[in-house]
Scaffold this active site. Structure first.
Site, PDB file in Angstrom:
ATOM      1  N   SER A  72       0.918  -1.458   0.042  1.00 25.84           N
ATOM      2  CA  SER A  72       0.305   0.144  -0.125  1.00 25.84           C
ATOM      3  C   SER A  72       1.004   1.237  -0.189  1.00 25.84           C
ATOM      4  CB  SER A  72      -0.640  -0.726   1.124  1.00 25.84           C
ATOM      5  OG  SER A  72      -2.137   1.057   0.876  1.00 25.84           O
TER       6      SER A  72
ATOM      7  N   HIS B 254      -8.440   0.898   0.071  1.00 24.35           N
ATOM      8  CA  HIS B 254      -8.378   0.038  -1.382  1.00 24.35           C
ATOM      9  C   HIS B 254      -9.845  -1.113  -1.847  1.00 24.35           C
ATOM     10  CE1 HIS B 254      -4.540   0.868  -1.636  1.00 24.35           C
ATOM     11  NE2 HIS B 254      -4.160   0.394  -0.287  1.00 24.35           N
TER      12      HIS B 254
END
Length: 297
Positions: free
Chosen positions: A74, A188
């Site tokens: 991430s 996400h």
């Protein structure tokens, strides 16, 4: 976080000063001293983690330790790109502050959620998410796999009620545990699309160059060897799942046998050990870790 590095090594101290200059505020003071409620704000947390990671990376680089590949989970994909030279640290720390702000603003506080599902594989988790959305109560909600971390650990993200229903379904399908995650937004997943649209032109406006080493992207676990591809991957990952298990599998297929987790914490080290069982893994986040890394490499 990172204070011992800054006190012990000028190259690390300079990195914290560079972050302060790029942002126009004393982020380093918040990193070193808190208060915690300020540090954990997404728009502070993201540049803080990036700064500590790059301070640690620069120290290793100053000792001649350089990677053959880079990857990050991430936010860590930004650290990976800075380490690879895709864009400068100053630009990176500025863009991740805005990334954090945009992600926070994409969804009203309390309407989104994330949960870790332990003991089911990614396909089973995807199936319970789909089933949760088929409920009469779904009413246009969102829930989907967000982090495919390997070792039977998948995080889901989406609308709070849908995440809760998917968690209950996962328990019914044999999940060992369902753990709500203390996050400020549902990262996400499709709810992050507004943040992606705001961030995309700013990422594309960065001054970039082709990375010195391949960056394995979260979005598809493919190596990015050119700047445009690396930037496109960063844009796509905002609302797409982090395919960390596939990232590590790709690194293993490229012949990687030794991994150094650079930055605060050792969460990724544990994940890598579960995915690539015969690999050598070490974490580096402070002066006490340096001897082990030097001995290994």
């Amino acid at each position: 976080m990172g204070k011992a590095l800054a006190e012990a090594f000028p190259v690390c101290r300079d990195t914290f000063a560079e972050a302060d200059a790029a942002l126009g505020d004393a982020l380093s003071r918040t990193i070193f001293e808190g208060p915690e409620d300020q540090l954990t704000l997404t728009e502070n947390q993201q540049p803080a983690i990036l700064t500590v990671s790059i301070a640690a990376f620069r120290l290793l680089a100053s000792k001649g330790l350089t990677p053959s590949f880079v990857a990050g989970h991430s936010l860590g994909e930004y650290s990976a790109n800075v380490a690879a030279g895709t864009f400068t640290f100053a630009d990176g720390v500025s863009i991740v502050r805005r990334r954090g702000r945009y992600m926070q603003e994409a969804v009203p506080v309390g309407t989104g959620a994330m949960a870790a599902i332990l003991g089911l594989d990614a396909d089973a988790v995807a199936a319970v998410c789909q089933e949760a959305l088929q409920s009469a109560a779904s009413n246009g909600e969102v829930v989907s796999p967000a982090n495919m971390n390997g070792g039977g650990q998948v995080a889901i993200a989406g609308s709070a009620a849908a995440v809760a229903r998917a968690g209950e379904l996962a328990k019914a399908r044999g999940a060992r545990r369902v753990v709500p995650l203390p996050v400020s937004a549902p990262f996400h997943c499709a709810l992050m699309k507004p943040a992606e649209l705001r961030l995309a032109p700013e990422l594309r406006a960065l001054k970039t160059q082709n990375p010195r080493v391949p960056v394995i992207a979260n979005v598809d676990a493919q190596p990015r060897r050119d700047a445009a591809g690396a930037i496109d991957a960063l844009i796509a990952q905002v609302s797409s799942p982090v395919r960390w298990e596939a990232v590590v599998q790709r690194l293993a297929s490229e012949g990687v046998t030794t991994y150094v987790e650079v930055g605060p914490g050792a969460v990724l080290s544990g994940l890598v050990k579960r995915i690539h069982r015969d690999a050598t893994v070490v974490s580096f986040g402070g002066p006490d870790d340096l001897e082990a890394v030097e001995r290994l490499l």
